[in-house]
Design a protein around this motif. Structure first.
Motif, mmCIF file in Angstrom:
data_model
loop_
_atom_site.group_PDB
_atom_site.id
_atom_site.type_symbol
_atom_site.label_atom_id
_atom_site.label_comp_id
_atom_site.label_asym_id
_atom_site.label_seq_id
_atom_site.Cartn_x
_atom_site.Cartn_y
_atom_site.Cartn_z
ATOM 1 N N GLU A 166 1.645 6.009 3.434
ATOM 2 C CA GLU A 166 0.776 6.856 4.253
ATOM 3 C C GLU A 166 -0.570 6.197 4.569
ATOM 4 O O GLU A 166 -1.238 6.573 5.526
ATOM 5 C CB GLU A 166 0.555 8.211 3.585
ATOM 6 N N VAL A 187 -3.716 10.840 -0.525
ATOM 7 C CA VAL A 187 -4.383 10.323 -1.710
ATOM 8 C C VAL A 187 -4.940 8.940 -1.424
ATOM 9 O O VAL A 187 -4.258 8.075 -0.877
ATOM 10 C CB VAL A 187 -3.391 10.235 -2.880
ATOM 11 N N LEU A 188 -6.195 8.751 -1.790
ATOM 12 C CA LEU A 188 -6.867 7.489 -1.538
ATOM 13 C C LEU A 188 -6.764 6.632 -2.791
ATOM 14 O O LEU A 188 -7.601 6.716 -3.679
ATOM 15 C CB LEU A 188 -8.328 7.787 -1.193
ATOM 16 N N LYS A 189 -5.714 5.835 -2.883
ATOM 17 C CA LYS A 189 -5.505 5.026 -4.090
ATOM 18 C C LYS A 189 -4.632 3.815 -3.788
ATOM 19 O O LYS A 189 -4.017 3.738 -2.721
ATOM 20 C CB LYS A 189 -4.865 5.869 -5.195
ATOM 21 N N THR A 190 -4.596 2.895 -4.723
ATOM 22 C CA THR A 190 -3.642 1.790 -4.618
ATOM 23 C C THR A 190 -2.361 2.225 -5.328
ATOM 24 O O THR A 190 -2.383 3.109 -6.176
ATOM 25 C CB THR A 190 -4.183 0.507 -5.290
ATOM 26 N N ARG A 196 -9.477 1.028 3.656
ATOM 27 C CA ARG A 196 -9.073 1.872 2.517
ATOM 28 C C ARG A 196 -9.917 1.547 1.290
ATOM 29 O O ARG A 196 -10.379 2.442 0.570
ATOM 30 C CB ARG A 196 -7.576 1.642 2.246
ATOM 31 N N GLU A 248 0.862 -1.179 0.000
ATOM 32 C CA GLU A 248 0.000 0.000 0.000
ATOM 33 C C GLU A 248 0.898 1.229 0.000
ATOM 34 O O GLU A 248 2.087 1.142 0.322
ATOM 35 C CB GLU A 248 -0.874 0.017 1.268
ATOM 36 N N MET A 290 -12.338 4.212 -0.507
ATOM 37 C CA MET A 290 -11.977 4.548 -1.890
ATOM 38 C C MET A 290 -13.129 4.283 -2.848
ATOM 39 O O MET A 290 -13.350 5.034 -3.793
ATOM 40 C CB MET A 290 -10.762 3.702 -2.276
#
Lengths: 475, 475
Positions: free
Chosen positions: A71, B25-28, A107, A68, A111
C-alpha cells in the motif's frame, strides 16, 4: 533459431527421465545480470564519481528496505503501477519491491517526521518492464538519487540539483550533453491557454512526453485522434512545444499575451527566470536549455522538471551501438510526502536521479573497445619462492605483510614454479614480487622484483614493508 | 495491549468513511528497517574495515541479482527452505529472493564455467525468520562473504579464511573473541565410531549444533527421546563433544583407538593438524579452538567448518543488552558448484561470512552509550554572509569551491542570519566558515572563520581553496 532450440530443448526435457534432475536452466532471471569483477571495477569508478559529487554538496546518506508494504507504493505511479513486482502472500504483510527511491524517501520523511534533509541514496529498484539490455535497460537496476527536502527560498535547491547533474556528467567524460528544463506549472498554464480542458491535462501531458521519440505530427494525431483534442488546441500546443532557449525565451514568454495572463504559467516563468539567474552564477547555462517540450512521465512532479541527454557524437563508432538517451532526470515534488502524513502536512522536495545503468553501458563498451586493461584487485605484492619446501616461509612473510596493512597474495600451492608465480603477476597486474629463498633467509633479506622492469634488489626484511609502500604509493 | 490497540484501530477503520483514505500504516515491513544518516555512518565504517581486509587478501568483487530463479535455490537449504521469500507469479519465471550469497556464488561459477576465483560479495539477503531485532537479527540483512574457489593444496585457503576472520574482528575492536573450528569429516567419523546409524548422521548433527544454546543433558535427551538414538551411542558422543583445544588435542585424537580407525575422521584430523600448523605460522592460534561440539546447520559443508563468537566481557554494562553470539562463520563446501554443473563437475570452495548486522548492533549501542558525536556529512566549509543581499555572491563563491573539489554548503535562504549560519556549523560539525561581506568583496578577500576556536582571518580569494584544503586535510 533461438525458438527452434527452445522447442527442441523442451521436447528433450519431456523425454528425459532420470536425466531430468539436472535439467534446470542455469541463468539469472529475465532482465537481470551478474556483475563480473571487471564490470564491478567500472561500476565502482562510476559510483565513486557520483558519491564524491553528492558528498561535495554536503549530502547525508540513508538506506531503506528493498521491499515496502504494497500500500505504500499504491497510487504513486499512475499507469506504471502494473510494472511493480509483488511478493507472494506467504502469510503476513503484502509486500512489493520498490519501484524507485523517491516514494520510499517520502515514506521515510513522513514516518520519521523529518522536514529538512539533504540526502543521497544509491540502491537497486525493480520494474517488470520489457528490458532492452543492450541499451542498458534492466528489470533490476541501480538508481543514484540526491534530494533536498525542506521549506526554502525559491529555486536555490533546484539550481543546486542542476549543478550536480552538470558536475557528474562533466566528471564522467561521457561526451557532450544537454540538460533540458521545464516546469509543470508552465506546461499546465500552456495547456489552459491553448484550450485543453482541465480533465485532459494529464493525458495530453503524456502525449507531449513522447516528443523525444516521435515527430510532432504523430504526437498531434494522437492528441486529436485518440484523445479527442480539438485540432486548433493541438496546433496552438504545437507552436509552444517547439520552443527552446535560455533567458531570452523566458523573457519573451513572460510578455506572451496569452501565457502572461495565466497565473500558473506566470509563476512558473518567474521561477524559471530566477533559476536561470542562479545557473548563470554557477556558470553552467551553456549546457542548459529551457525546453517547452519536456514533460516527464511521473505524476508526482509539481514544479521544475529536468532531464539530461547525451548528444550523439560525430565520428564515434564506439558509442553508435548504445542508444543515446536520458542519463539523468528529476524535478520538484512538493506533494508526495503529504500523501503519507496522517495530517497531510507537506514537505517540499526537489531531487535528481542519475541513470547509472546507461552510463555504465557506455563506459563498459568504451573500455572494451579501447582494450584498456582494468585491474580487478589492488594487490601490491606476491609472496613467492624460487625453491621448493618454502611454503612455511612464504606464509610467515605474508602474515607479516598483511599485519602491516600491505595488500599481498600467495599462490595456494606447496611448491609453485617461479615462472607460474611471475605469470600470475603479469595476468593480474601485481607490480611487485617478494621472493624468499635459502640464501635470502640466511642473509635476513628478501629479493624484491619489479614485474614490469624485471629488476631485482635485495631488501632487508625489516625495511620490506616501507619499501613496498614507497614503490606502490599513488603519485 | 498491542492486540487491543490493533482491534480498536480496525474498528475505527471500519467506521471511518472518507478518513479511510489516509488510514494506512506508516511503517517498514516486519523484520526490516531504515538506516538513518547516523546509522549509515557507522555501517560504512564497518564495511570499510571489512572491504579493506578483503582487498588486502587480493579478492575481486562480484554482484548478483537480488532474486534468483526459484529452482536455483531449491534443495540447497534443507529444513530452512520454508524461510525463503517467493515472488508472486505475475506471468513469466518463478522467482525467489536470495537466502544467502553462497548459492548464488555457486550458480555464478557454474554458469560462467569459472574454476578459480577469490572474490568477496557484500549484499542483502532475505529470510522469513522470526526476527529478534534488538539482537541484530532481521528478515533483510547484509552478508559480507569472502570465498576462495579452486583446486589447491590442502588447507592453505582454509587457513587464510581464518586469518581474515581474525584480522576483521581485531580491527573492529569488538572485544575478546574465539574462533571455534571443526570438520564435517571428523563429526561424521565420530558419529560412526559412536554407533550412530548412517541414516541418522544429519539429524544427530543438527542436535549437536544446538550445544551452544542448550546444556548437554537436553541435547542428549533429544537424541535419545525424539531421534531414537541408543543411550550408549549418545553417551559416547557426549564424551567427544565436550573436548576442545589445540594441536595437543588433535594429536591425542589421532591416537584415539576408535577414531584413528575411521577413514573420514583420520582424514579430517590430518587436515586439522595441517591447518593448525599454518595458523601457527600466521600467529593466530591464541584465539582459535578446535571444538568437537561445533556442527553448523547448513547441509552443504563438506570439510572444515568454523564460527567466531564474541566472549562476554566483565564489567561492561554497555554490551550486556546485546546477546553475544556468532559474528562470523563459514567452512568448506566442495560439492555445491557441482549441483549446478550439467555434468556435475566439482569446484572446491571454502569461504567465510561476516555477520555484519550483529556487529553493527554492538557498535551502534556503543556509540550511543559513549555520546560520541558522529558526523554524517564531510562538508569542509559553509559559505556564509554577514549582511543581506549577498545570495548572488555566496552562490558565485560556492560554485568556485565546488569546481575546485571543496566540500561546501550554503543555506538555502536569501538572507540568513549569521548566527543561524554559525549554528548550522556547530550542529553538523562543519569546521570552517567562509564569510563574504561588502568590505571583503571590495578588498578581494574572504573572511575564514574556524568554528571551534572562533578565530577569523582574511584570506585572499585566490588562496582560499588552498587554505581550506590545508586546514581540513586529514593528519
Amino acid at each position: 533459431i533461438a525458438k527452434e532450440v527452445a522447442k527442441l530443448l523442451e521436447m528433450k526435457a519431456q523425454l528425459g527421465g532420470d536425466e531430468g534432475k539436472h535439467k534446470f536452466v542455469l541463468k539469472t532471471p529475465k532482465g537481470t545480470r551478474d556483475y563480473s569483477p571487471k564490470q564491478m571495477a567500472i561500476r565502482e569508478r562510476v559510483f565513486n564519481a557520483i558519491v564524491t559529487c553528492f558528498k561535495r554538496h554536503g549530502a547525508e546518506v540513508i538506506d531503506t528496505p528493498v521491499f515496502e508494504l504494497k500500500e505504500t507504493l499504491t497510487g504513486k505511479y499512475g499507469e506504471d503501477s502494473k510494472l511493480i513486482y509483488d511478493l507472494k502472500d506467504q502469510g503476513g504483510e503484502l509486500l512489493s519491491l520498490r519501484y524507485d527511491l523517491t516514494v520510499p524517501f517520502a515514506r521515510y520523511l513522513a514516518m520519521n517526521k523529518i522536514t529538512n534533509i539533504k540526502r543521497y541514496h544509491i540502491a537497486k529498484v525493480y520494474r517488470r518492464d520489457n528490458p532492452a539490455m543492450t541499451r542498458g535497460r534492466y528489470r533490476e537496476f541501480y538508481q543514484c538519487d540526491f534530494d533536498i527536502a525542506g521549506q526554502f527560498d525559491p529555486m536555490i535547491p533546484d539550481a543546486e540539483c542542476l549543478k550536480i547533474v552538470h558536475e557528474i556528467l562533466s566528471d564522467l567524460q561521457l561526451g557532450d550533453f544537454l540538460v533540458k528544463v521545464n516546469d509543470r506549472r508552465i506546461l499546465d498554464g500552456m495547456f489552459a491557454v491553448c484550450g485543453v480542458p482541465d480533465s485532459k491535462f494529464r493525458t495530453i501531458c503524456s502525449s507531449v512526453d513522447k516528443l523525444d521519440k516521435m515527430p510532432w505530427e504523430e504526437v498531434r494525431s494522437e492528441m486529436v485522434g485518440e484523445k479527442g483534442l480539438s485540432p486548433e488546441a493541438a496546433d496552438r500546443i504545437g507552436e509552444y512545444v517547439q520552443l527552446n532557449g535560455g533567458l531570452d525565451l523566458i523573457e519573451r514568454l513572460l510578455q506572451d499575451p496569452k501565457l502572461s495572463q495565466n497565473k500558473l504559467a506566470k509563476e512558473g516563468l518567474g521561477d524559471m527566470k530566477l533559476l536561470f539567474e542562479y545557473l548563470t552564477l554557477f556558470g553552467i547555462t551553456g549546457k542548459i536549455s529551457f525546453d517547452l517540450s519536456l514533460a516527464r512521465g511521473l505524476d508526482y512532479y509539481t514544479g521544475v522538471i529536468f532531464e539530461a541527454v547525451l548528444l550523439q557524437q560525430e565520428n564515434s563508432h564506439v558509442e553508435e551501438s548504445v542508444s543515446v538517451g536520458s542519463v539523468a532526470g528529476g524535478g520538484r515534488y512538493d506533494g508526495l510526502v503529504g500523501m503519507f502524513d496522517p495530517k497531510g502536512r507537506k514537505v517540499p522536495c526537489v531531487g535528481v536521479s542519475i541513470g547509472i545503468e546507461r552510463i555504465f553501458s557506455i563506459l563498459e563498451q568504451r573500455v572494451e573497445a579501447s582494450e584498456e586493461k582494468i585491474r580487478t584487485t589492488e594487490t601490491q605484492v606476491l609472496v613467492a619462492s624460487a625453491q621448493k619446501k618454502l611454503l612455511e616461509e612464504r606464509l610467515k612473510l605474508i602474515a607479516e605483510l598483511w599485519d602491516a596493512g600491505i595488500k599481498a597474495e600467495v599462490l595456494y600451492k606447496k611448491n609453485p614454479k617461479l615462472l607460474n608465480q611471475l605469470q600470475y603477476c603479469e595476468e593480474t597486474g601485481i607490480p611487485l614480487v617478494a621472493i624468499v629463498g635459502e640464501q635470502e633467509l640466511k642473509d635476513g633479506v628478501v629479493k624484491l622484483r619489479d614485474v614490469a622492469t624485471r629488476e631485482e634488489v635485495n631488501v632487508r626484511r625489516e625495511s620490506l614493508v616501507e619499501e613496498i609502500r614507497m614503490r606502490t604509493s599513488q603519485p
